[in-house]
Design an enzyme around this catalytic site. Sequence first.
Site: not given
Length: 241
Positions: A8, A10, A99
Amino acid sequence: MKFLLVFDFDHTIIDENSDTWIVKCAPEKKLPNELRNSYRPGHWTDYMGRVFAYLGDSGVGEDVMRRTMTAAPFTAGMVDLLGFIGKNKDFFDCIIISDSNTVFIDWILKAADFHKVFDEVFTNPAAFTSTGYLTVQNFHTHHCAKCPRNLCKRKVLEEFLDKKLEQGASYTQIVYIGDGGNDLCPVTFLKKGDIAMPRQGYTLEKKISQLSQDLSPVECSVLVWSSGVEIMSYLKLLLKE
């Protein structure tokens, strides 16, 4: 023998949320209440589109945004970890599923000279218009009820692995490194020999632990981390095996 590392971005690679960090560029470093309150659950990308439009309307240009983003701090130990992976690319394929957006991730990785560590980055496509406004789109469409509308990380991971299989490549083990609620869906896809590495004290760790309490634990092994150095220690063990 090759391992797949899935990151991932963040609160995992960087110690911030890139989408909220960019607000430092806004007038008085904050957003109007009306804009802040316009977010609807599951529609984060649409909300960020409005944030970028507001920054554009406020005269915030690409240079200011880039300077702000490249000042975002890396998570503890992450610089060491990415340096180690970069030196051992013969053993590790490395992807990001995030994201955030292509512009932010690209800026941050290139500024720190880590872009070569990653084979692919899967995130929401972003670009500047001819008038200097940053725009962002949903990464894809999917039918997963558990994930935000713009991104199901499990679908991304499955499609990546299918494509690799078609090219004749498979992995000894998948190591998934993340922190957020949207990392749970891909973690439930991992098999017995794989490992999920949730960041200590963050949503993913809590959700995995909740599944165990509900007697439906994840199939893969789980190793909690708080610094990239702990992840690096685990990867060094893999290479010794």
